[in-house]
Design a protein around this motif. Structure first.
Motif, short mmCIF file in Angstrom:
data_model
loop_
_atom_site.label_atom_id
_atom_site.label_comp_id
_atom_site.label_asym_id
_atom_site.label_seq_id
_atom_site.Cartn_x
_atom_site.Cartn_y
_atom_site.Cartn_z
N ASN A 293 0.30 -1.13 -0.25
CA ASN A 293 0.26 0.09 0.03
C ASN A 293 1.00 1.41 0.18
OD1 ASN A 293 -1.45 2.55 0.98
ND2 ASN A 293 -3.13 0.88 2.00
N ALA A 294 1.56 2.20 -1.57
CA ALA A 294 1.99 3.96 -1.48
C ALA A 294 1.53 3.83 -0.36
CB ALA A 294 2.27 3.39 -2.89
N LEU A 295 0.33 4.39 -0.49
CA LEU A 295 0.05 5.45 0.70
C LEU A 295 0.05 5.40 2.23
CD1 LEU A 295 -1.44 8.54 1.01
CD2 LEU A 295 -4.15 7.16 1.48
N ARG A 296 -0.37 4.16 2.71
CA ARG A 296 0.36 4.14 3.71
C ARG A 296 2.32 3.90 4.10
NH1 ARG A 296 -3.82 -0.08 4.25
NH2 ARG A 296 -2.23 -1.51 4.36
N ALA A 297 2.88 3.48 3.54
CA ALA A 297 4.18 2.90 2.83
C ALA A 297 4.79 4.78 2.93
CB ALA A 297 4.31 2.76 2.10
N ALA A 298 3.78 5.22 2.24
CA ALA A 298 4.97 7.13 2.21
C ALA A 298 4.07 7.47 3.60
CB ALA A 298 3.70 7.72 0.78
N GLN A 299 3.32 7.07 4.21
CA GLN A 299 3.22 7.97 5.35
C GLN A 299 3.95 7.38 6.60
OE1 GLN A 299 -1.43 6.66 5.75
NE2 GLN A 299 -2.37 8.90 5.56
N ARG A 300 4.49 5.83 6.43
CA ARG A 300 5.36 5.40 6.97
C ARG A 300 6.56 6.69 7.22
NH1 ARG A 300 6.87 -0.04 9.25
NH2 ARG A 300 5.16 -0.72 8.96
N LEU A 301 7.15 6.47 6.27
CA LEU A 301 7.98 7.32 5.33
C LEU A 301 8.01 8.45 5.84
CD1 LEU A 301 9.28 4.99 2.75
CD2 LEU A 301 10.03 4.49 4.76
#
Length: 403
Positions: A348-356
């Protein structure tokens, strides 16, 4: 089995003993008492003694007392007791108190008015009684860990009598000293054995001290070369901190930790110990930066641990992630961390961006670089599988992280 310095200070009849230094190590175990009758003590102690210094047979000036503290620290004694009074040692020099405090050696002042025969009798009697109690407590825990006991009900009755809180969910931690083989290769058998036993005692003392004040504390159990903690409440960060402390305290040896899943009752201790030992085996093989492995996080690592050649695992990581690292960059593992975040978030790219903590467009740019450098597509299930395994190893390894 032994008595701690702190427990000795609390014995009825010894209220006039006063701790002057080394308070952080009053948990140290006292194997026996020894009255120093020579100028030095290095040749007369083996470690774990509570050394009494009277000044009757020798002049105990400031220089000699400093020497005794240094020799005591080097020999691994549990503590030192200096008798003071008008006739021999009038007072303990401040320099001696300061040195003992810096070295963490418990230093106790005893007035000459308190007769030595009374002190040694009280300590000796308490050692015998405490030895029996501690032996019984560890015997119960040893039976539970092995699963070899006549009746769980009998064990519970004994535990209640000995104030062992067993009806609490726990996670088990297994520890073992690492580097012992090097110790025996580089030193004579006598020197290596002495160093090993002193280090084992330091490890036990450190673990007992670390547990002070913890909820529903149980004794540390020693099974051969294995040290076992049974913890009611524990956070991974706490254990990582403990592992770091042990690296400093036990050098040149070190200790890795294996953490089990939760045991809801004492009947589950054998299963939890097996899990903790499996996690410990992985930690010793992969040598993670945090110094510990959690059984619940092992997964495929338990299979990889069976591969005898570590070079095979290292090559797999290099083949899978090597192209994404750039030692010449300020953030050499930026793309590896990005791929890790994507895998952790199930793609999930959106959650990955938020994680980073980055914008989605920035993540898309990094994904493009990952695919370009690796020659692989994140849509490829085989690449995602390989990347997941390689990243799991990477997280457990000593690879540096971007802060």
């Amino acid at each position: 089995m032994s008595l701690s310095v702190e427990e000795i200070l609390r014995l009825p009849g010894l209220e006039s003993l006063v701790l002057r230094a080394g308070a952080r190590n009053v948990h140290r175990s006292v194997r026996w008492s020894y009255v120093a009758e020579n100028v030095g003590i290095a040749d007369w102690v083996m470690g774990g003694e509570l050394v009494f210094v009277t000044g009757i047979n020798h002049t105990r000036d400031e220089a000699n007392l400093l020497q005794l503290v240094r020799e005591g620290v080097a020999s691994g004694i549990a503590g030192i007791v200096i008798l003071t009074g008008d006739e021999f040692i009038r007072r303990i020099p401040q320099s001696v108190i300061h040195l003992a405090d810096v070295e963490g050696l418990p230093l106790i002042e005893q007035p000459y008015a308190l007769k030595m025969v009374i002190v040694t009798h009280l300590i000796g009697t308490a050692l015998v009684q405490m030895t029996q109690t501690k032996h019984s407590r560890r015997d119960i825990l040893g039976q539970l860990l092995s699963g070899d006991f006549p009746s769980l009900e009998i064990v519970r009755q004994r535990a209640r009598h000995l104030d062992l809180p067993l009806d609490v969910p726990r996670r088990l931690v297994a520890l073992r000293l690492s580097g012992v083989d090097t110790l025996f290769r580089e030193h004579s058998p006598e020197e290596a054995e002495r160093a090993l036993q002193l280090t084992r005692q330091r490890l036990l003392d450190h673990l007992e001290n670390w547990q002070q004040g913890r909820v529903d504390r149980l004794p540390v159990v020693v099974q051969g070369d294995l040290f076992v903690l049974l913890l009611a409440e524990v956070e991974r960060d706490e254990l990582a901190t403990l592992a770091g402390e042990l690296r400093q305290d036990l050098a040149p040896l070190c200790a890795f930790l294996g953490l089990s899943a939760r045991a809801d009752s004492c009947a589950e201790y054998p299963r939890a110990l097996l899990e903790a030992r499996q996690a410990l085996d992985v930690a010793e093989g992969l040598r993670p930066a945090a110094g510990l492995c959690d059984y619940r996080e092992l997964g495929v690592l338990r299979l990889l641990r069976a591969i005898p050649e570590r070079t095979v695992i290292d090559q797999f990581m290099k083949d899978t992630l090597g192209a994404l690292s750039d030692a010449g960059r300020k953030q050499p593992y930026l793309l590896v961390e990005t791929l890790d975040a994507l895998i952790q978030e199930g793609g999930n790219a959106l959650r990955a961006a938020q994680r980073l903590g980055i914008h989605r467009n920035t993540l898309n740019q990094r994904i493009a670089r990952i695919e370009n450098l690796s020659g692989q597509s994140l849509d490829d299930a085989q690449f995602r599988l390989n990347a997941s395994v390689a990243l799991l190893i990477w997280r457990m390894s000593n690879a540096p992280r971007h802060q």
